[in-house]
Scaffold this motif. Sequence first.
Motif, mmCIF file in Angstrom:
data_model
loop_
_atom_site.group_PDB
_atom_site.id
_atom_site.type_symbol
_atom_site.label_atom_id
_atom_site.label_comp_id
_atom_site.label_asym_id
_atom_site.label_seq_id
_atom_site.Cartn_x
_atom_site.Cartn_y
_atom_site.Cartn_z
ATOM 1 N N PRO A 1 26.925 42.071 -7.081
ATOM 2 C CA PRO A 1 26.074 43.200 -6.694
ATOM 3 C C PRO A 1 26.226 44.436 -7.573
ATOM 4 C CG PRO A 1 27.914 42.969 -5.180
ATOM 5 C CD PRO A 1 27.925 41.756 -6.050
ATOM 6 N N GLY A 2 27.339 44.509 -8.307
ATOM 7 C CA GLY A 2 27.537 45.662 -9.179
ATOM 8 C C GLY A 2 26.491 45.752 -10.273
ATOM 9 N N ALA A 3 25.981 44.602 -10.716
ATOM 10 C CA ALA A 3 24.966 44.612 -11.770
ATOM 11 C C ALA A 3 23.720 45.359 -11.329
ATOM 12 C CB ALA A 3 24.612 43.173 -12.150
ATOM 13 N N ARG A 4 23.470 45.346 -10.027
ATOM 14 C CA ARG A 4 22.263 45.982 -9.497
ATOM 15 C C ARG A 4 22.500 47.398 -8.997
ATOM 16 N NH1 ARG A 4 18.519 43.287 -4.708
ATOM 17 N NH2 ARG A 4 16.761 44.750 -4.860
ATOM 18 N N TRP A 5 23.655 47.619 -8.344
ATOM 19 C CA TRP A 5 23.819 48.876 -7.628
ATOM 20 C C TRP A 5 24.956 49.760 -8.119
ATOM 21 C CZ3 TRP A 5 19.485 49.477 -5.664
ATOM 22 C CH2 TRP A 5 18.822 48.518 -4.909
ATOM 23 N N ALA A 6 25.749 49.336 -9.086
ATOM 24 C CA ALA A 6 26.899 50.147 -9.507
ATOM 25 C C ALA A 6 26.481 51.526 -10.009
ATOM 26 C CB ALA A 6 27.696 49.413 -10.587
ATOM 27 N N ALA A 7 25.433 51.590 -10.792
ATOM 28 C CA ALA A 7 25.005 52.882 -11.342
ATOM 29 C C ALA A 7 24.624 53.853 -10.230
ATOM 30 C CB ALA A 7 23.829 52.680 -12.300
ATOM 31 N N ASP A 8 23.946 53.347 -9.192
ATOM 32 C CA ASP A 8 23.559 54.209 -8.078
ATOM 33 C C ASP A 8 24.776 54.658 -7.273
ATOM 34 O OD1 ASP A 8 20.594 54.179 -8.262
ATOM 35 O OD2 ASP A 8 20.876 52.034 -7.993
ATOM 36 N N LEU A 9 25.768 53.775 -7.118
ATOM 37 C CA LEU A 9 26.997 54.152 -6.407
ATOM 38 C C LEU A 9 27.758 55.215 -7.165
ATOM 39 C CD1 LEU A 9 28.354 53.104 -3.738
ATOM 40 C CD2 LEU A 9 26.403 51.793 -4.529
ATOM 41 N N VAL A 10 27.887 55.044 -8.469
ATOM 42 C CA VAL A 10 28.605 56.027 -9.286
ATOM 43 C C VAL A 10 27.881 57.377 -9.236
ATOM 44 C CG1 VAL A 10 29.278 56.630 -11.642
ATOM 45 C CG2 VAL A 10 29.661 54.307 -10.782
ATOM 46 N N ALA A 11 26.549 57.346 -9.259
ATOM 47 C CA ALA A 11 25.778 58.593 -9.177
ATOM 48 C C ALA A 11 25.978 59.271 -7.829
ATOM 49 C CB ALA A 11 24.299 58.298 -9.407
ATOM 50 N N ALA A 12 25.996 58.492 -6.751
ATOM 51 C CA ALA A 12 26.228 59.057 -5.429
ATOM 52 C C ALA A 12 27.628 59.651 -5.331
ATOM 53 C CB ALA A 12 26.028 57.991 -4.365
ATOM 54 N N ALA A 13 28.615 58.957 -5.885
ATOM 55 C CA ALA A 13 29.990 59.459 -5.870
ATOM 56 C C ALA A 13 30.095 60.766 -6.647
ATOM 57 C CB ALA A 13 30.934 58.414 -6.459
ATOM 58 N N GLU A 14 29.404 60.845 -7.761
ATOM 59 C CA GLU A 14 29.416 62.074 -8.559
ATOM 60 C C GLU A 14 28.723 63.212 -7.805
ATOM 61 O OE1 GLU A 14 30.126 64.779 -11.551
ATOM 62 O OE2 GLU A 14 31.027 62.825 -11.119
ATOM 63 N N ALA A 15 27.644 62.893 -7.096
ATOM 64 C CA ALA A 15 26.949 63.922 -6.304
ATOM 65 C C ALA A 15 27.856 64.446 -5.190
ATOM 66 C CB ALA A 15 25.671 63.342 -5.716
ATOM 67 N N LEU A 16 28.612 63.561 -4.558
ATOM 68 C CA LEU A 16 29.571 63.987 -3.540
ATOM 69 C C LEU A 16 30.645 64.871 -4.154
ATOM 70 C CD1 LEU A 16 29.948 60.605 -1.620
ATOM 71 C CD2 LEU A 16 29.064 62.723 -0.647
ATOM 72 N N HIS A 17 31.147 64.472 -5.318
ATOM 73 C CA HIS A 17 32.167 65.250 -6.018
ATOM 74 C C HIS A 17 31.658 66.672 -6.324
ATOM 75 C CE1 HIS A 17 35.141 66.535 -8.901
ATOM 76 N NE2 HIS A 17 34.246 66.537 -9.875
ATOM 77 N N LYS A 18 30.432 66.791 -6.783
ATOM 78 C CA LYS A 18 29.886 68.093 -7.129
ATOM 79 C C LYS A 18 29.758 68.983 -5.898
ATOM 80 C CE LYS A 18 27.340 66.736 -11.288
ATOM 81 N NZ LYS A 18 26.003 66.562 -11.914
ATOM 82 N N ARG A 19 29.419 68.395 -4.761
ATOM 83 C CA ARG A 19 29.306 69.171 -3.535
ATOM 84 C C ARG A 19 30.677 69.596 -2.999
ATOM 85 N NH1 ARG A 19 24.656 69.456 -0.420
ATOM 86 N NH2 ARG A 19 22.818 68.604 -1.473
ATOM 87 N N LEU A 20 31.724 68.880 -3.401
ATOM 88 C CA LEU A 20 33.074 69.246 -2.963
ATOM 89 C C LEU A 20 33.695 70.308 -3.868
ATOM 90 C CD1 LEU A 20 34.400 65.689 -2.071
ATOM 91 C CD2 LEU A 20 33.776 67.497 -0.486
#
Length: 233
Positions: free
Chosen positions: A214-233
């Motif tokens: 599943p990483g081939a399909r969704w890893a980029a979106d997960l990393v982007a979401a994690a980065e968005a959370l980091h920026k809000r923190l």
Amino acid sequence: MRQHSGIGVLDKAVAVLYAVAQHPRGLNELCARTGLPRATAHRLAVGLEVHRLLARDNTGMWRPGPALAELAAGATDPLLEAASAILPRLREITGESVQLYRLDGNARICVAALEPPVGLRDTVPVGARLPLTAGSAAKVLLAWADPDLQRIILADAVFGERALTEVRKRGWAQSAAERASGVASVSAPVRDAGGTVIAAVSVSGPIDRMGRRPGARWAADLVAAAEALHKRL
């Protein structure tokens, strides 16, 4: 297993609170759930009742008291506030279940979750404690955990140190049928303002939809979401 502060009476009082939070308890049940001697459990429960952290119902069983709600009303969690803004978009993009996990002793706990409106889903309720021995979120949390905890968990895990090294290298983890048969997931680390990994954001769903990689399909979106959370923190 919950973490211990080293302050014995405090840890015992917290054990009593957690036991009662799950279900109203009489003294016998309280002793069985906490492992505390009868006199100790009674003394702590009565003390917590005085401070309104516990209360008794009409059967005499202890339940959470009104002071807990009063304290919770004034509490804020920056991570959960950030998640409320980011997770809905991640669910919309993927069409799958999304979760946020924190380390909780020798396990992980789901602190936020959203389910897709239709179709099969991987339902993980908020508050669920899952093992660190399997699953993509487990790999992420363990990859940046204390080496002593890593050593303990890896003894029983379905993955090894090499998998954790790979997670640290690429910045995300995936799994297929590790935690539950027929379920795949992808997770990425969430960092606080200082760069410390404090959570794992995940997408999970049926292998039939997500595939065995599943990483081939969704890893980029997960990393982007994690980065968005980091920026809000």
